[in-house]
Write a protein that holds these residues in place. Structure first.
Motif, PDB file in Angstrom:
ATOM      1  N   ASP A 280       0.825  -1.207   0.000  1.00 46.85           N
ATOM      2  CA  ASP A 280       0.000   0.000   0.000  1.00 46.85           C
ATOM      3  C   ASP A 280       0.859   1.256   0.000  1.00 46.85           C
ATOM      4  O   ASP A 280       0.588   2.211  -0.736  1.00 46.85           O
ATOM      5  CB  ASP A 280      -0.933   0.007   1.212  1.00 46.85           C
ATOM      6  N   SER A 281       1.905   1.277   0.818  1.00 41.19           N
ATOM      7  CA  SER A 281       2.782   2.446   0.871  1.00 41.19           C
ATOM      8  C   SER A 281       3.492   2.663  -0.461  1.00 41.19           C
ATOM      9  O   SER A 281       3.684   3.805  -0.901  1.00 41.19           O
ATOM     10  CB  SER A 281       3.810   2.286   1.994  1.00 41.19           C
ATOM     11  N   ALA A 282       3.888   1.573  -1.103  1.00 35.34           N
ATOM     12  CA  ALA A 282       4.542   1.696  -2.402  1.00 35.34           C
ATOM     13  C   ALA A 282       3.602   2.317  -3.429  1.00 35.34           C
ATOM     14  O   ALA A 282       3.993   3.208  -4.202  1.00 35.34           O
ATOM     15  CB  ALA A 282       5.022   0.329  -2.875  1.00 35.34           C
ATOM     16  N   VAL A 611      -4.724   5.368  -1.213  1.00 34.67           N
ATOM     17  CA  VAL A 611      -5.499   4.211  -1.640  1.00 34.67           C
ATOM     18  C   VAL A 611      -4.948   2.962  -0.964  1.00 34.67           C
ATOM     19  O   VAL A 611      -3.738   2.728  -0.960  1.00 34.67           O
ATOM     20  CB  VAL A 611      -5.437   4.055  -3.176  1.00 34.67           C
ATOM     21  N   TYR A 612      -5.843   2.167  -0.397  1.00 26.34           N
ATOM     22  CA  TYR A 612      -5.471   0.909   0.244  1.00 26.34           C
ATOM     23  C   TYR A 612      -6.186  -0.222  -0.488  1.00 26.34           C
ATOM     24  O   TYR A 612      -7.412  -0.258  -0.570  1.00 26.34           O
ATOM     25  CB  TYR A 612      -5.876   0.910   1.719  1.00 26.34           C
ATOM     26  N   HIS A 613      -5.400  -1.147  -1.023  1.00 24.92           N
ATOM     27  CA  HIS A 613      -5.937  -2.300  -1.727  1.00 24.92           C
ATOM     28  C   HIS A 613      -6.006  -3.481  -0.758  1.00 24.92           C
ATOM     29  O   HIS A 613      -5.000  -4.143  -0.495  1.00 24.92           O
ATOM     30  CB  HIS A 613      -5.062  -2.645  -2.928  1.00 24.92           C
ATOM     31  N   HIS A 614      -7.175  -3.741  -0.218  1.00 25.04           N
ATOM     32  CA  HIS A 614      -7.337  -4.861   0.706  1.00 25.04           C
ATOM     33  C   HIS A 614      -7.269  -6.200  -0.016  1.00 25.04           C
ATOM     34  O   HIS A 614      -6.928  -7.219   0.594  1.00 25.04           O
ATOM     35  CB  HIS A 614      -8.662  -4.731   1.456  1.00 25.04           C
ATOM     36  N   ALA A 627     -13.894  -8.236  -2.895  1.00 25.20           N
ATOM     37  CA  ALA A 627     -12.973  -7.156  -3.221  1.00 25.20           C
ATOM     38  C   ALA A 627     -13.259  -5.997  -2.282  1.00 25.20           C
ATOM     39  O   ALA A 627     -14.424  -5.738  -1.931  1.00 25.20           O
ATOM     40  CB  ALA A 627     -13.128  -6.709  -4.674  1.00 25.20           C
ATOM     41  N   ALA A 628     -12.209  -5.313  -1.869  1.00 25.56           N
ATOM     42  CA  ALA A 628     -12.378  -4.172  -0.967  1.00 25.56           C
ATOM     43  C   ALA A 628     -11.342  -3.109  -1.277  1.00 25.56           C
ATOM     44  O   ALA A 628     -10.145  -3.399  -1.400  1.00 25.56           O
ATOM     45  CB  ALA A 628     -12.264  -4.612   0.492  1.00 25.56           C
ATOM     46  N   LEU A 629     -11.806  -1.878  -1.440  1.00 26.67           N
ATOM     47  CA  LEU A 629     -10.955  -0.710  -1.664  1.00 26.67           C
ATOM     48  C   LEU A 629     -11.250   0.333  -0.605  1.00 26.67           C
ATOM     49  O   LEU A 629     -12.413   0.541  -0.230  1.00 26.67           O
ATOM     50  CB  LEU A 629     -11.222  -0.103  -3.048  1.00 26.67           C
ATOM     51  N   GLU A 630     -10.206   1.008  -0.155  1.00 26.12           N
ATOM     52  CA  GLU A 630     -10.333   2.044   0.882  1.00 26.12           C
ATOM     53  C   GLU A 630      -9.550   3.273   0.452  1.00 26.12           C
ATOM     54  O   GLU A 630      -8.397   3.179   0.066  1.00 26.12           O
ATOM     55  CB  GLU A 630      -9.781   1.508   2.211  1.00 26.12           C
ATOM     56  N   TYR A 631     -10.201   4.441   0.490  1.00 26.49           N
ATOM     57  CA  TYR A 631      -9.547   5.722   0.221  1.00 26.49           C
ATOM     58  C   TYR A 631      -9.636   6.583   1.475  1.00 26.49           C
ATOM     59  O   TYR A 631     -10.716   6.698   2.069  1.00 26.49           O
ATOM     60  CB  TYR A 631     -10.229   6.485  -0.921  1.00 26.49           C
ATOM     61  N   VAL A 632      -8.516   7.202   1.847  1.00 32.13           N
ATOM     62  CA  VAL A 632      -8.463   8.009   3.064  1.00 32.13           C
ATOM     63  C   VAL A 632      -7.839   9.357   2.737  1.00 32.13           C
ATOM     64  O   VAL A 632      -6.832   9.427   2.029  1.00 32.13           O
ATOM     65  CB  VAL A 632      -7.644   7.301   4.171  1.00 32.13           C
ATOM     66  N   SER A 633      -8.426  10.429   3.258  1.00 33.70           N
ATOM     67  CA  SER A 633      -7.880  11.763   3.024  1.00 33.70           C
ATOM     68  C   SER A 633      -6.520  11.903   3.695  1.00 33.70           C
ATOM     69  O   SER A 633      -6.197  11.178   4.641  1.00 33.70           O
ATOM     70  CB  SER A 633      -8.837  12.836   3.549  1.00 33.70           C
ATOM     71  N   GLU A 634      -5.731  12.848   3.198  1.00 37.87           N
ATOM     72  CA  GLU A 634      -4.381  13.031   3.728  1.00 37.87           C
ATOM     73  C   GLU A 634      -4.378  13.291   5.222  1.00 37.87           C
ATOM     74  O   GLU A 634      -3.499  12.810   5.945  1.00 37.87           O
ATOM     75  CB  GLU A 634      -3.698  14.191   3.000  1.00 37.87           C
ATOM     76  N   LYS A 659      -7.282   0.501   7.205  1.00 38.59           N
ATOM     77  CA  LYS A 659      -5.833   0.610   7.291  1.00 38.59           C
ATOM     78  C   LYS A 659      -5.336   2.031   7.516  1.00 38.59           C
ATOM     79  O   LYS A 659      -4.245   2.217   8.061  1.00 38.59           O
ATOM     80  CB  LYS A 659      -5.200   0.074   5.995  1.00 38.59           C
ATOM     81  N   GLY A 660      -6.101   3.032   7.077  1.00 42.41           N
ATOM     82  CA  GLY A 660      -5.547   4.379   7.055  1.00 42.41           C
ATOM     83  C   GLY A 660      -6.094   5.347   8.066  1.00 42.41           C
ATOM     84  O   GLY A 660      -5.795   6.547   8.003  1.00 42.41           O
ATOM     85  N   LEU A 661      -6.891   4.883   9.033  1.00 42.44           N
ATOM     86  CA  LEU A 661      -7.561   5.806   9.949  1.00 42.44           C
ATOM     87  C   LEU A 661      -6.660   6.265  11.083  1.00 42.44           C
ATOM     88  O   LEU A 661      -5.632   5.648  11.387  1.00 42.44           O
ATOM     89  CB  LEU A 661      -8.796   5.115  10.539  1.00 42.44           C
ATOM     90  N   ASP A 662      -7.074   7.341  11.704  1.00 41.41           N
ATOM     91  CA  ASP A 662      -6.457   7.822  12.942  1.00 41.41           C
ATOM     92  C   ASP A 662      -6.992   6.959  14.076  1.00 41.41           C
ATOM     93  O   ASP A 662      -8.181   7.011  14.416  1.00 41.41           O
ATOM     94  CB  ASP A 662      -6.820   9.296  13.144  1.00 41.41           C
TER      95      ASP A 662
END
Length: 709
Positions: A280-282, A611-614, A627-634, A659-662
């Protein structure tokens, strides 16, 4: 103001150059007339010279059948840093035996990514030379010497894997899969249709022993090849060592390009970076780099919701027939649904009475057909009166057999093996290139377009050939130069013009052409479940806001699910209803709801989202399982995730662990289509997740999160 951590260390005494982008460090050295790929680190460590790889060139070049991999002499090196902190180094070389110069340009662009450009100069004053082939980037990664035999577990483990789009054929774009690169075994992939797709010169290399990811894309919209070789030394003369060799190159029959005396040409740009965190980081680093340094934005960058008129007005079916009244009725549907741009698709041109039904054979005559006696002006005026922007479909690189252009200029077509290749105009000819550009400008000005859609529905395979100075030059290289130059100039002339790239769906999804456009069709297959896999895979290579996904007639599955798939991309509507009078109120309400969600929620952070590709790999012919996709604001204040149940899922439940939440925050969670809302902690959503229960295929849930103040 500097925003990137980049730098270059140029040791001219040793002819050694180290390029730094965040924690990625790329090292090259000019040694014995060769520019060597000496190493690539992903942890910020400065590589000592004694650890350099000493035998791997960083490029290949063949001119007139003669290898120029060696024989290079230093002429100059300079570096500059721009206002964003991008540092660019230019190494100037000259060949000792041939009148050829090189400018090797390396841009350190932050996020662990680099851009490599190679300019080839014919230094002769009187002799044309021919480019046989060029490999703009090659090298060797991850040289491992410690406990190699043991770590390979007696050859049961492949040391490296390559992730790429598995299929090359129409409607199968974005089928991402990993393939092992076994020891002492070569693996290669390539395109053959004269376009970069329906795959893409994009790949991810993974180190299966020590970890890490290398991401690479080539900006080239014609045939290409990528090749990989896991080189394992294990004998009495050499210590155990294994490394991964790679190369990326355009593939064109020779001479690919004749270079006139004093002329400079550019090899396809290479975009590459390294990451030692996770996949995901890549991907997120790639997206951030592309957004900041490569991809084009028009105006404020917001992507309009597109309504495409061809859904129930299909050329050849005439349901209804294309007409001024019919198009205005489509405008009414677009406005009612909340779309923002009205696109007129194929079939509006060609004055032979068959335009709508024979759209492929009448391209080239870019004037409104007899079926539109008042031209397109009344339709566009009607659309603008309802608050819609206006776009137009044009397949500018072609001319159909029934067009006046084909009759007037039979010499403008691609020729190969002594025969004319149907439909495809030869933009390597200056007069054709000039005509194409003038037609684009004329159409944009005539209709005051807000979006220009470029389509290309032909496969020229190895390209054509033109006789120049007694030599048969292939057409691909000059054709792509022409397309790139045309749309660079058009983009500068019309900075607010949206440019949409399409090529029989996903025929050109490489970064070379995408970087000159503002949005791209990655496929024109929109049926479930494969459309989800297409979005899932292509959103690795490209940020999702550049990816067009559409609702079209004839879909299987749940309406909410179709809307979820297109709202996670750049949405386009096509044939939602045949008319407002025949519209289902429930369908209209559903579509309008999700357009509102896109405009008022997703689009507010889409262009900068992580973008996080689960589920990075989705198996099966069309898409199996979940399939699962996750988008998180900066700033992690907003997020959207969609979970899709595809076909042949073994369980009715999927646990989505964000994956990307606070983790310290409390979020308000809203789930569609059920409409429920509740509060949950970021830690619980990450560690325990949400259990999604769907008991039938082709259904989904969209989860929207807003951080509480």
């Amino acid at each position: 103001m500097s925003t990137n951590s980049t730098s270059i260390i140029a040791d001219l005494a040793r002819m050694r150059f180290q390029y730094k982008s965040e924690l990625a460090v790329y090292t090259e050295k000019l040694s014995d007339g060769r520019l060597l790929f000496c190493g690539f680190q992903d942890n910020g460590t400065i590589i000592y010279e004694h650890a350099d790889i000493a035998d791997k060139p960083s490029f290949d070049l063949t001119i007139d059948g003669e290898s120029l991999d060696y024989g290079w002499e230093f002429r100059d090196f300079d570096s500059v840093t721009d206002e964003r902190g991008n540092t660019t180094g230019t190494l100037t070389l000259q060949h000792a035996a041939k009148p050829i110069g090189l400018k090797v340009v390396t841009r350190c662009s932050g996020f662990g990514f680099f851009r490599r450009s190679v300019e080839i100069v014919n230094l002769s004053s009187d002799t044309t030379c021919g480019l046989t082939n060029v490999t703009p980037l090659k090298g060797s990664l991850w040289s491992i010497t410690d406990n190699v035999a043991d770590n390979l577990r007696d050859d049961t483990v492949s040391p490296y894997s390559v992730g790429r789009f598995k299929d090359l054929y129409w409607a199968n774009e974005g089928k991402f899969a990993w393939q092992d690169v076994p020891v002492n075994t070569g693996v290669f992939f390539n395109s053959t249709f004269g376009m970069s797709g329906h795959s893409s010169p994009f790949f991810i290399l993974r180190n299966n022993i020590n970890g890490g990811y290398f991401v690479c894309q080539m900006g080239w919209s014609s045939n290409w090849k990528t090749a990989f070789f896991a080189d394992y030394f294990n004998d009495s003369r050499l210590p155990n060592r294994i490394n991964l060799n790679f190369e990326v190159l355009p593939v064109t029959p020779a001479p690919a390009r004749l270079i006139a005396p004093g002329e400079t040409i550019s090899a396809p740009d290479m975009h590459f970076g390294m990451n030692h965190v996770d996949l995901d980081s890549a991907i997120q680093s790639l997206h951030a780099y592309l957004r900041q340094s490569v991809l084009r934005q028009a105006g404020d960058g917001a992507q309009p919701v597109i309504y495409n008129q061809s859904g129930y007005m299909v050329p050849g079916y005439k349901l209804p027939e294309m007409s001024e009244a019919g198009l205005q009725a489509e405008v009414d549907i677009a406005a009612e649904l909340g779309a923002e741009l009205f696109m007129i698709d194929a079939g509006w041109y060609g004055n032979n009475g068959t335009a709508g039904a024979d759209w492929g054979n009448t391209t080239g005559d870019w004037y409104a057909a007899d079926i539109l006696p008042n031209d397109l002006h009344p339709v566009y005026a009607y659309a603008r009166a309802k608050g819609l922007k206006c776009g137009l479909w044009v397949e500018i690189e072609t001319a159909g057999s029934k067009s006046k252009l084909a009759q007037a200029h039979p010499d403008w077509f691609l020729t190969k093996y002594g025969q004319t290749f149907p439909r495809v105009l030869d933009l390597s000819k200056p007069e054709v290139k000039d005509f194409v550009e003038s037609e684009i400008v004329r159409l944009v000005d005539k209709y005051q377009l807000d979006m220009f859609r470029l389509d290309y529905n032909s496969s020229s395979h190895e390209g054509g050939f033109n006789l120049k100075d007694g030599r048969n030059e292939n057409t691909h290289w000059r054709h792509m130069e022409a397309i790139y130059e045309i749309f660079e100039r058009v983009g500068r002339k019309y900075p607010n013009l949206q440019l949409e790239n399409c090529a029989s769906g996903g025929g050109r999804t490489d970064i070379g052409i995408v970087s000159r456009f503002t949005t791209t069709w990655v496929s024109d297959w929109f049926k479930m479940p494969r459309t989800v896999r297409i979005l899932n895979g292509m959103s690795m290579a490209l940020p999702p806001e550049f990816i067009n996904r559409s609702y079209t007639p004839g879909m299987e599955g749940n309406l909410d699910t179709h809307m979820h798939a297109i709202m996670m991309a750049h949405p386009m509507l096509c044939g939602v209803v045949p008319s407002l009078a025949a519209a289902s109120p429930a369908m209209m309400a559903c579509v309008k709801k999700y357009i509102g969600i896109y405009k008022n929620f997703i689009r507010t952070f889409h262009r900068t989202a992580k973008v996080y590709h689960h589920t990075p790999v989705i198996p099966g012919a069309d898409g199996t399982g979940w399939a699962a996709l996750e988008y998180v604001s900066e700033d992690r204040t907003k997020a959207v995730a969609t979970v899709f149940r595809l076909i042949n899922a073994e369980e009715n439940r999927y646990v989505l662990k964000f994956k990307g939440l606070d983790k310290q925050a409390i979020y308000t969670v809203r789930i569609e289509p059920e409409g429920s809302a509740f509060e949950a902690g970021g830690y619980a959503l990450t560690r325990e997740g949400l259990e999604i229960e769907l008991d039938t295929a082709l259904t989904s849930q969209m989860i929207m999160l807003t951080k509480n103040k």
